[in-house]
Design an enzyme around this catalytic site. Structure first.
Site, mmCIF file in Angstrom:
data_model
loop_
_atom_site.group_PDB
_atom_site.id
_atom_site.type_symbol
_atom_site.label_atom_id
_atom_site.label_comp_id
_atom_site.label_asym_id
_atom_site.label_seq_id
_atom_site.Cartn_x
_atom_site.Cartn_y
_atom_site.Cartn_z
ATOM 1 N N ASP A 186 -0.252 -6.227 -6.015
ATOM 2 C CA ASP A 186 -0.682 -5.148 -6.912
ATOM 3 C C ASP A 186 0.536 -4.370 -7.404
ATOM 4 O O ASP A 186 0.566 -3.136 -7.355
ATOM 5 C CB ASP A 186 -1.672 -4.228 -6.201
ATOM 6 C CG ASP A 186 -2.499 -3.390 -7.183
ATOM 7 O OD1 ASP A 186 -2.537 -3.748 -8.378
ATOM 8 O OD2 ASP A 186 -3.089 -2.395 -6.752
ATOM 9 N N GLY A 194 -6.460 6.639 -6.713
ATOM 10 C CA GLY A 194 -6.231 5.226 -6.981
ATOM 11 C C GLY A 194 -7.489 4.400 -6.895
ATOM 12 O O GLY A 194 -8.606 4.910 -6.867
ATOM 13 N N GLY A 195 -7.298 3.078 -6.830
ATOM 14 C CA GLY A 195 -8.431 2.169 -6.798
ATOM 15 C C GLY A 195 -9.162 2.164 -5.481
ATOM 16 O O GLY A 195 -10.331 1.788 -5.421
ATOM 17 N N PHE A 196 -8.499 2.584 -4.389
ATOM 18 C CA PHE A 196 -9.112 2.470 -3.064
ATOM 19 C C PHE A 196 -9.289 3.806 -2.362
ATOM 20 O O PHE A 196 -9.961 3.883 -1.348
ATOM 21 C CB PHE A 196 -8.272 1.548 -2.166
ATOM 22 C CG PHE A 196 -7.956 0.243 -2.808
ATOM 23 C CD1 PHE A 196 -8.964 -0.621 -3.186
ATOM 24 C CD2 PHE A 196 -6.659 -0.117 -3.062
ATOM 25 C CE1 PHE A 196 -8.684 -1.825 -3.788
ATOM 26 C CE2 PHE A 196 -6.362 -1.323 -3.667
ATOM 27 C CZ PHE A 196 -7.374 -2.189 -4.032
ATOM 28 N N GLY A 197 -8.673 4.858 -2.904
ATOM 29 C CA GLY A 197 -8.816 6.131 -2.238
ATOM 30 C C GLY A 197 -8.084 7.240 -2.970
ATOM 31 O O GLY A 197 -7.367 7.014 -3.948
ATOM 32 N N LYS A 241 -3.922 9.452 2.538
ATOM 33 C CA LYS A 241 -4.842 8.691 1.688
ATOM 34 C C LYS A 241 -6.206 8.631 2.369
ATOM 35 O O LYS A 241 -6.326 8.196 3.512
ATOM 36 C CB LYS A 241 -4.340 7.281 1.432
ATOM 37 C CG LYS A 241 -5.268 6.471 0.513
ATOM 38 C CD LYS A 241 -4.936 4.987 0.496
ATOM 39 C CE LYS A 241 -3.734 4.685 -0.313
ATOM 40 N NZ LYS A 241 -3.520 3.220 -0.474
ATOM 41 N N VAL A 249 -5.382 10.511 -2.651
ATOM 42 C CA VAL A 249 -4.227 10.929 -1.860
ATOM 43 C C VAL A 249 -4.085 12.441 -1.937
ATOM 44 O O VAL A 249 -4.152 13.031 -3.029
ATOM 45 C CB VAL A 249 -2.943 10.230 -2.353
ATOM 46 C CG1 VAL A 249 -1.755 10.636 -1.473
ATOM 47 C CG2 VAL A 249 -3.119 8.716 -2.340
ATOM 48 N N LEU A 279 -3.050 14.613 -4.863
ATOM 49 C CA LEU A 279 -1.837 14.095 -5.498
ATOM 50 C C LEU A 279 -2.119 12.951 -6.455
ATOM 51 O O LEU A 279 -1.382 12.741 -7.416
ATOM 52 C CB LEU A 279 -0.850 13.608 -4.424
ATOM 53 C CG LEU A 279 -0.344 14.649 -3.439
ATOM 54 C CD1 LEU A 279 0.499 13.983 -2.355
ATOM 55 C CD2 LEU A 279 0.470 15.724 -4.156
ATOM 56 N N GLY A 280 -3.153 12.189 -6.171
ATOM 57 C CA GLY A 280 -3.455 11.044 -7.018
ATOM 58 C C GLY A 280 -4.783 10.442 -6.636
ATOM 59 O O GLY A 280 -5.335 10.700 -5.560
#
Length: 667
Positions: free
Chosen positions: A479, A364-367, A383, A369, A361-362
């Site tokens: 954030d 990001g900066g940390f993981g 995530k 999804v 789905l996406g």
């Protein structure tokens, strides 16, 4: 047997005397060896605990507060986070230091490519300061209007461009180093000479060690020291007990020359006590041996069946021992962690079809999804934290702890997680189907045109409502950005991603921490002085408001260098009365008076949120109230007049002033 016990006792007595002699020598010397104070030159004199000189024993001061003196220049230095700092001033009463990086005392350019950072367990910033960022290998010739200064640097680094907080993207500049110094005005380009003086002047920090225990120690006639293992202040006394919280006030001080006499008396008394105890133990030991011999004779004369009975364990013995669960059982399936369900890795692998890339789905900066379907029928978003992120465990625990204690209609719901001891760290959220605000503004869903002005106002109000709730709950998101604002099918908001969030104690004004967040959204005052406050979220939300009315990205390297940061671009256009150049043309700004009024008032509110000084920004609750007023067209007369002036004669928002209005003027 008695002879052997006597020999053992004698050996113990000798060991005690040896230990007591060595221990007494060591303890008595603590007081005398920590009697020195540190002095270097005319400015740094008579400095005592918690500081110590570099030649003093470790136990005489804190491990992070070690001072060195250059006898040739009478310069005092200290090491902190791998860098050498010049100590320029010290005020013990207020526990403050003024320091500067050693290499900047002779050059405006840092020679060590490491950022200025504090050990926040020991230090905090004490006064206004400014972080100057040196950029190397930049691919442009002139610094332009972003107030960057070109500085000639010796050595192999080449020339540097210096900015107080504006950060060119790394695609434009190859490397950067942050150096703290004195606060300077930034309404004009920095002068290289003034920059050098600002770095030489240094910045103030405060050491945070508790001082009352040391004051009590000194008042009792002792000298302060530091327990490296327990991480606390100790009191060294000139007489027994040599180490305590405070010296006994009734005991007369013993001079160093008489220490041996006192030591001898103590050893004799201790030896006599030990001898008495040893003799008593020996008598008791012999008596017990006689009982065992008699008992053995009785057992040997008893019947065989009795011998068997004595050797068999009780049939109920195993039932008498309680069965304790394994420590890992708290994290098994069906258990909870911080009040949320704990899932097994296997269960979540099945839910995501082994993290099928087609279900992503996406990212990001940390993981990453993934879309997931649990065995109980719930649709979820899973995530998967990056394995190469060394802070992933900290972010995992942080997000679970915060979301487990917060409940709000505009915050994403955390269903559960894996065990923190699992091979993979996975977080399970409610599935929010309609993507992010960033997707709809300038991402893969931007062409849908579904974000009308009323929907954008709804997004702004609901996001502000969620952030206001967080601040009332002593939490800072840290954030805030459009890619962390999820939308459901009715375009209602779900604020997500709390990996960087911080719980904020209600009795403090700020939390000192290294700046973290996403470029383009980070509060410049937080970036300068590492002081995180609720107003840091307000600044980030101001960028979100500008994104909502412009449909532009927070950072875009394809724009003119003065407009790379959307916040700078927006402030300049509002001040220069060219708001129409910023607004998304699809919002009807040029054709609909109601849209003009709404967009103009939102831009004015965003302008206040984007102030460089946090005290000039409104609170999140004031922002929420203002947005609700704008949404309900409940604006007062003077604001409508501003809109009419703007449209009638292009006189512009905030006519005749480049200074933002006070937050007190908010509705």
């Amino acid at each position: 047997m008695a002879v052997q016990s006597q020999n053992t006792l004698l050996l113990l007595l000798l060991l005690f005397i040896k230990f007591a002699t060595g221990s007494s020598d060591s303890d008595s010397e603590l007081y005398w060896k920590c009697s020195n104070t540190f002095s270097c030159g005319a400015n740094i004199t008579g400095i005592g605990y918690p500081f110590r000189g570099s030649t003093d024993p470790e136990y005489c001061g804190h491990r992070s507060l070690v001072l060195s003196c250059d006898k040739r220049s009478n310069a005092t230095t200290m090491e902190m986070t791998g860098l050498t700092y010049r100590v320029l001033e010290m005020e013990e009463g207020s526990q403050t230091l003024r320091i500067a990086r050693e290499e900047t005392m002779s050059s405006a350019c840092p020679s060590v490519m490491a950022n200025t950072t504090l050990d926040y367990s020991v230090f905090d910033y004490a006064a206004s300061c400014m972080n100057y960022t040196f950029f190397y290998g930049c691919r442009f010739e002139e610094p332009g209007a972003v107030h960057m200064t070109r500085v000639s640097c010796a050595g192999d680094t080449g020339d540097a461009y210096v900015a107080p907080w504006v950060v060119p993207p790394m695609e434009v500049c190859g490397a950067s180093v942050v150096v703290s110094g004195a606060l300077m005005a930034v309404d004009k380009p920095l002068d290289a000479t003034e920059l050098g003086e600002a770095l030489k002047h240094g910045f103030q920090i405060r050491w945070k060690m508790e001082s009352q225990s040391c004051s009590e120690c000194r008042a009792s006639g002792g000298r302060c020291g530091y327990d490296l293992a327990a991480n606390k202040t100790l009191c060294y006394c000139p007489h027994p007990p040599y180490v305590s919280n405070a010296c006994a006030p009734s005991s007369p001080p013993i001079s160093k020359g008489n220490t041996n006499t006192a030591r001898t008396i103590g050893i004799c008394i201790g030896g006599a006590v030990l001898a008495g105890i040893g003799l008593g133990w020996l008598a008791f030991h012999c008596k017990q041996k006689r009982k065992q011999m008699l008992s053995s004779k009785e057992v040997s004369s008893s019947s065989p069946s009795m011998k068997g009975l004595l050797s068999l364990p009780s049939s109920n013995h195993s039932n008498s021992i309680p069965s304790y669960p394994s420590p890992k059982s708290d994290f098994g399936r069906g258990s909870s962690y911080f009040g949320v369900q704990v899932f097994s890795c296997t269960e979540l692998e099945e839910a995501t079809n082994k993290f099928d890339p087609s279900r992503q789905l996406g990212d990001g900066g940390f993981g990453t999804v993934y879309y997931g379907l649990l065995s109980d029928g719930r649709v979820v978003a899973v995530k998967r934290l990056y394995e190469n992120n060394f802070k992933r465990a900290e972010q995992f625990i942080n997000e679970v702890e915060i979301l487990a204690r917060l409940r709000h209609q505009y915050l994403v719901i955390l269903y559960g997680c894996t065990s923190r001891r699992s091979q993979e760290l996975l977080l399970v959220y409610e599935y929010v189907a309609n993507g992010t605000v960033a997707d709809h503004l300038h991402g893969k869903r931007a062409k849908s045109g579904l974000l009308s002005l009323p929907i954008r106002m709804q997004i702004a109000v609901e996001t502000a409502d969620a952030l206001s709730y967080l601040h009332r709950s002593d939490c800072i998101h840290r954030d805030v950005k459009t890619s962390n604002i999820l939308l459901d099918n009715d375009f209602h908001v779900k604020v997500a991603d709390f990996g960087l969030s911080r719980l904020f104690p209600s009795n403090v004004t700020h939390v000192s921490t290294a700046p973290q967040g996403t470029p383009g959204y980070v509060d410049p005052e937080y970036y300068q002085c590492y002081q995180l406050t609720e107003k840091s979220d307000v600044y980030s939300f101001g960028v979100v408001l500008i994104e909502l009315i412009s449909s532009l990205q927070a950072v875009d390297t394809n724009r003119h260098r003065q407009d790379i940061n959307l916040s700078n671009m927006a402030v300049n256009k509002i001040q220069n009365h060219t708001l129409h150049e910023l607004v998304d043309s699809s919002l009807g700004f040029h054709t609909n008076s109601s849209a003009r009024r709404m967009v103009t008032l939102v831009s004015e509110l965003a302008f206040r949120c984007l102030q460089q000084e946090k005290d000039m920004r409104p609170s999140m609750q004031q922002v929420l109230d203002a947005l609700k007023g704008i949404q309900n067209e409940d604006s007062n007369a003077h604001k409508v007049e501003i809109v009419d002036l703007f449209m009638g004669d292009d006189a512009a928002l905030l006519k005749g002033s480049t200074t933002p209005k006070s937050q007190d003027s908010l509705p």
